[in-house]
Design an enzyme around this catalytic site. Structure first.
Site, PDB file in Angstrom:
ATOM      1  N   THR A  46      87.195  60.721  -4.635  1.00 17.81           N
ATOM      2  CA  THR A  46      86.007  61.439  -4.158  1.00 17.81           C
ATOM      3  C   THR A  46      86.425  62.589  -3.241  1.00 17.81           C
ATOM      4  O   THR A  46      85.950  63.720  -3.390  1.00 17.81           O
ATOM      5  CB  THR A  46      85.049  60.477  -3.421  1.00 17.81           C
ATOM      6  OG1 THR A  46      84.713  59.409  -4.312  1.00 17.81           O
ATOM      7  CG2 THR A  46      83.782  61.183  -2.973  1.00 17.81           C
ATOM      8  N   ASN A  89      83.923  57.218 -17.131  1.00 16.82           N
ATOM      9  CA  ASN A  89      84.092  55.874 -16.577  1.00 16.82           C
ATOM     10  C   ASN A  89      83.173  54.840 -17.226  1.00 16.82           C
ATOM     11  O   ASN A  89      83.489  53.664 -17.259  1.00 16.82           O
ATOM     12  CB  ASN A  89      83.884  55.891 -15.063  1.00 16.82           C
ATOM     13  CG  ASN A  89      82.638  56.638 -14.641  1.00 16.82           C
ATOM     14  OD1 ASN A  89      82.473  57.805 -14.973  1.00 16.82           O
ATOM     15  ND2 ASN A  89      81.757  55.971 -13.936  1.00 16.82           N
ATOM     16  N   GLN A 102      89.946  58.073 -14.294  1.00 10.55           N
ATOM     17  CA  GLN A 102      89.939  57.002 -15.295  1.00 10.55           C
ATOM     18  C   GLN A 102      91.115  57.099 -16.271  1.00 10.55           C
ATOM     19  O   GLN A 102      91.301  56.204 -17.084  1.00 10.55           O
ATOM     20  CB  GLN A 102      88.599  56.980 -16.053  1.00 10.55           C
ATOM     21  CG  GLN A 102      87.419  56.548 -15.194  1.00 10.55           C
ATOM     22  CD  GLN A 102      87.496  55.083 -14.738  1.00 10.55           C
ATOM     23  OE1 GLN A 102      88.247  54.279 -15.292  1.00 10.55           O
ATOM     24  NE2 GLN A 102      86.723  54.737 -13.722  1.00 10.55           N
ATOM     25  N   SER A 125      92.867  58.404  -8.195  1.00  9.44           N
ATOM     26  CA  SER A 125      92.637  57.366  -7.190  1.00  9.44           C
ATOM     27  C   SER A 125      93.594  56.202  -7.419  1.00  9.44           C
ATOM     28  O   SER A 125      93.798  55.781  -8.557  1.00  9.44           O
ATOM     29  CB  SER A 125      91.191  56.889  -7.313  1.00  9.44           C
ATOM     30  OG  SER A 125      90.912  55.947  -6.320  1.00  9.44           O
ATOM     31  N   HIS A 182      93.286  53.010  -6.547  1.00  8.75           N
ATOM     32  CA  HIS A 182      92.773  51.664  -6.804  1.00  8.75           C
ATOM     33  C   HIS A 182      92.392  51.407  -8.254  1.00  8.75           C
ATOM     34  O   HIS A 182      92.039  50.292  -8.625  1.00  8.75           O
ATOM     35  CB  HIS A 182      91.624  51.325  -5.843  1.00  8.75           C
ATOM     36  CG  HIS A 182      90.311  52.001  -6.083  1.00  8.75           C
ATOM     37  ND1 HIS A 182      89.326  51.437  -6.852  1.00  8.75           N
ATOM     38  CD2 HIS A 182      89.808  53.175  -5.630  1.00  8.75           C
ATOM     39  CE1 HIS A 182      88.261  52.235  -6.843  1.00  8.75           C
ATOM     40  NE2 HIS A 182      88.529  53.304  -6.122  1.00  8.75           N
ATOM     41  N   THR A 188      96.538  62.074  10.368  1.00 10.46           N
ATOM     42  CA  THR A 188      97.760  61.276  10.244  1.00 10.46           C
ATOM     43  C   THR A 188      97.744  60.540   8.909  1.00 10.46           C
ATOM     44  O   THR A 188      96.744  59.935   8.534  1.00 10.46           O
ATOM     45  CB  THR A 188      97.860  60.276  11.415  1.00 10.46           C
ATOM     46  OG1 THR A 188      97.792  61.033  12.627  1.00 10.46           O
ATOM     47  CG2 THR A 188      99.154  59.483  11.363  1.00 10.46           C
ATOM     48  N   CYS A 246      72.054  50.497  -9.329  1.00  8.90           N
ATOM     49  CA  CYS A 246      71.049  49.559  -8.828  1.00  8.90           C
ATOM     50  C   CYS A 246      70.531  50.078  -7.491  1.00  8.90           C
ATOM     51  O   CYS A 246      71.307  50.409  -6.615  1.00  8.90           O
ATOM     52  CB  CYS A 246      71.648  48.181  -8.646  1.00  8.90           C
ATOM     53  SG  CYS A 246      72.259  47.522 -10.176  1.00  8.90           S
TER      54      CYS A 246
HETATM   55  N1  PMP Z   1      85.736  59.705 -10.466  1.00  9.98           N
HETATM   56  C1  PMP Z   1      85.658  58.743 -11.387  1.00  9.98           C
HETATM   57  C2  PMP Z   1      85.594  59.110 -12.848  1.00  9.98           C
HETATM   58  C3  PMP Z   1      85.624  57.406 -10.997  1.00  9.98           C
HETATM   59  O1  PMP Z   1      85.530  56.447 -11.919  1.00  9.98           O
HETATM   60  C4  PMP Z   1      85.688  57.089  -9.610  1.00  9.98           C
HETATM   61  C5  PMP Z   1      85.673  55.655  -9.132  1.00  9.98           C
HETATM   62  N2  PMP Z   1      84.509  54.947  -9.505  1.00  9.98           N
HETATM   63  C6  PMP Z   1      85.753  58.133  -8.676  1.00  9.98           C
HETATM   64  C7  PMP Z   1      85.795  59.419  -9.150  1.00  9.98           C
HETATM   65  C8  PMP Z   1      85.807  57.878  -7.199  1.00  9.98           C
HETATM   66  O2  PMP Z   1      87.075  57.395  -6.796  1.00  9.98           O
HETATM   67  P1  PMP Z   1      87.314  56.859  -5.321  1.00  9.98           P
HETATM   68  O3  PMP Z   1      86.749  55.484  -5.289  1.00  9.98           O
HETATM   69  O4  PMP Z   1      88.807  56.839  -5.133  1.00  9.98           O
HETATM   70  O5  PMP Z   1      86.675  57.805  -4.374  1.00  9.98           O
END
Ligand code: PMP
Length: 384
Positions: A70, A152, A180, A200, A202, A237, A324
Site C-alpha cells: 500500500t 487478487n 500478487q 509486499s 507477507h 528508521t 464486508c
Molecule cells: N495490492 C494487491 C493486489 C494486494 O493483493 C494487496 C494485499 N491485499 C495490496 C496491494 C496491499 O498490500 P499490503 O498489505 O502490503 O499493504
C-alpha cells in the site's frame, strides 16, 4: 484447518521467523549510527537488499524498503504524478484499471476529489484488460498508468508488456502493483517494462508491514516520507527485523519457485475440475490466463458469506472478494467490472492455494463443498 486464502496473506516460513528473531536480538542498533552495533545493522540491511533485489530482478539501488505494498503503491503514484507535473503542467492524468486493489482505487477517488483527472480502464467478462480502451485512454496528458500484475480476486494476469509500450509511447510512466505476482510467478523488474513496482513481503511467506517499491534507475521519484534513509526516498528508521524476514522469504521463494508453481498449477486444476462438476458453478476468468494458485467461483447465486461460513465450519478457510461492512456484504468491484450483477458480484468465493497446499487438502475441500454447499443450491439458482 485447510487454509486456502493465500492471496490474503501467507504463513511466515520457519526460516523467516528465525531470521527475524535473530535480527531483533542481534541487529537492534540503528543502521544510521556510526558505531559498530549500528554498522552491524547496516550490513544486515545491505545484505537483505541484495537478496530481495535478486528475487525481484532489480538492482539494490532501485529497491526502496517500505511498510508494504500500500505504501509502495501510494508513493509510486503520488511521486510519479508530482514528477510529471513539474515538467509539464498539462500532464496530470492518472489512468488505472477498474479492477485494481481497493487501496489504489481509494487513492484514485481521493485524488479525483482534489482535482486530478482519473480514468479507469475497463475489463471484459473474463476479467482481461480491454486493450483497445487502454489505447484510447492513454493520451498525451497522461502522467501515469497503473496496472496490477495479476488480480487478487480472480488471479487474471494483466498485459503489462503491452500497456508498458502504450504508456511509454504516450510519454507516460507505468506503475505495476506486482503484489500478487510475487511467489506465484517469476518476477523480473528489469524486463517488465515497469518504471515503478510495488511488492509486499507477507504474500510470499514473509512478515506483514514490510514491502518494496522498485524505482527504475534514473527516475528521481520524490519520497512520501521525508528523511535521509533509503537514499532520501523513504524517511524513518528501517524495519530491520521485517526486512531480514523479507530477505529470508525471498531466498526461500527463489529456491523452490519452479517446483511450487508446478505443484500449485496441478492442484488448481484438480480443484477447478471438481468445482466445475458442481451444477450451477461459474468459474471467473475461466478463459483468461491466470495465476497458478487462484480459483474464483460462484455457486449459483448463493451469497459468499453463507458459503464461506459453511466451509469454515467444515474446516476450509477461503475468502470472498466482496467487502464486508456493517451494512452487509458489498458486491465485489472486480466482478461488477466483469459485468456481473450486484447479487452475482456478492457471490464470489475465492480459493487461493499456497506452496503448503496438498492434494489431500483439495480432496477434503471438494468433499466439503459437496457436503455443505451443494445442498443449498436450489434448482432455480443452479440455472442462473
Ligand atoms: N495490492 C494487491 C493486489 C494486494 O493483493 C494487496 C494485499 N491485499 C495490496 C496491494 C496491499 O498490500 P499490503 O498489505 O502490503 O499493504
Amino acid at each position: 484447518m485447510i487454509y486456502l486464502d493465500h492471496n490474503a496473506t501467507t504463513r511466515p516460513a520457519p526460516e523467516v521467523v528465525t531470521e527475524m528473531v535473530d535480527a531483533l536480538e542481534r541487529a537492534w542498533a540503528n543502521p544510521s549510527s556510526t558505531h559498530e552495533p549500528g554498522q552491524g545493522a547496516r550490513r544486515l540491511l545491505a545484505d537483505a537488499r541484495t537478496r530481495v533485489a535478486r528475487l525481484l530482478g532489480c538492482s539494490g539501488a532501485e529497491l526502496v524498503f517500505t511498510s508494504g505494498a500500500t505504501e509502495a503503491n501510494t508513493t509510486a503514484v503520488l511521486g510519479a504524478l508530482a514528477l510529471a507535473a513539474e515538467r509539464d503542467v498539462a500532464r496530470r492524468r492518472w489512468v488505472l484499471s477498474a479492477v485494481e486493489h481497493p487501496g489504489l482505487l481509494a487513492l484514485a477517488e481521493r485524488l479525483r476529489e482534489r482535482g486530478t483527472p482519473v480514468d479507469l480502464i475497463p475489463v471484459d467478462a473474463q476479467g482481461r484488460l480491454d486493450l483497445p480502451a487502454a489505447g484510447r485512454l492513454i493520451g498525451p496528458d497522461v502522467a501515469l498508468v497503473s496496472l496490477m500484475g495479476a488480480n487478487n480476486e480472480t488471479g487474471v494476469l494483466m498485459p503489462v508488456a503491452e500497456v508498458s509500450a502504450m504508456a511509454h509511447a504516450a510519454g507516460a510512466r507505468l506503475h505495476v502493483d506486482a503484489t500478487q505476482l510475487a511467489g506465484k510467478a517469476v518476477l523480473d523488474f528489469a524486463a517488465s517494462g515497469a518504471d515503478l513496482m510495488g511488492v509486499s513481503a507477507h504474500k510470499l511467506h514473509g512478515p506483514k508491514g514490510v514491502g518494496a517499491l522498485l524505482v527504475r534507475k534514473g527516475l528521481a521519484l520524490p519520497g512520501l516520507l521525508a528523511g535521509r534513509q533509503e537514499r532520501h526516498r523513504r524517511g524513518g528508521t528501517e524495519n530491520i527485523p521485517g526486512i531480514a524476514g523479507f530477505a529470508a522469504a525471498c531466498d526461500r521463494t527463489a529456491a523452490t519457485l519452479a517446483d511450487d508453481l508446478m505443484r500449485m498449477t496441478a492442484l488448481r486444476q484438480q480443484l477447478e475440475a471438481g468445482l466445475l462438476a458442481v451444477p450451477g458453478v461459474k468459474l471467473f476468468g475461466q478463459q483468461a490466463a491466470r495465476l497458478p494458485n487462484t480459483v474464483c467461483v460462484r455457486f449459483g447465486r448463493l451469497d459468499s458469506e453463507q458459503v464461506l461460513g459453511r466451509l469454515a465450519r467444515a474446516g476450509v478457510v477461503a475468502s470472498s472478494g466482496a467487502a464486508c461492512t456493517a451494512a452487509g456484504t458489498q458486491p465485489s468491484h472486480v466482478l461488477l467490472a466483469m459485468g456481473e450483477d450486484a447479487e452475482a458480484a456478492r457471490a464470489g468465493v475465492r480459493f487461493s492455494l499456497g506452496r503448503e497446499t496438498t492434494a489431500a487438502d483439495i480432496a477434503h475441500t471438494l468433499a466439503a463443498v459437496q457436503r455443505v454447499v451443494v445442498p443449498l443450491l436450489a434448482p432455480e439458482a443452479m440455472a442462473a
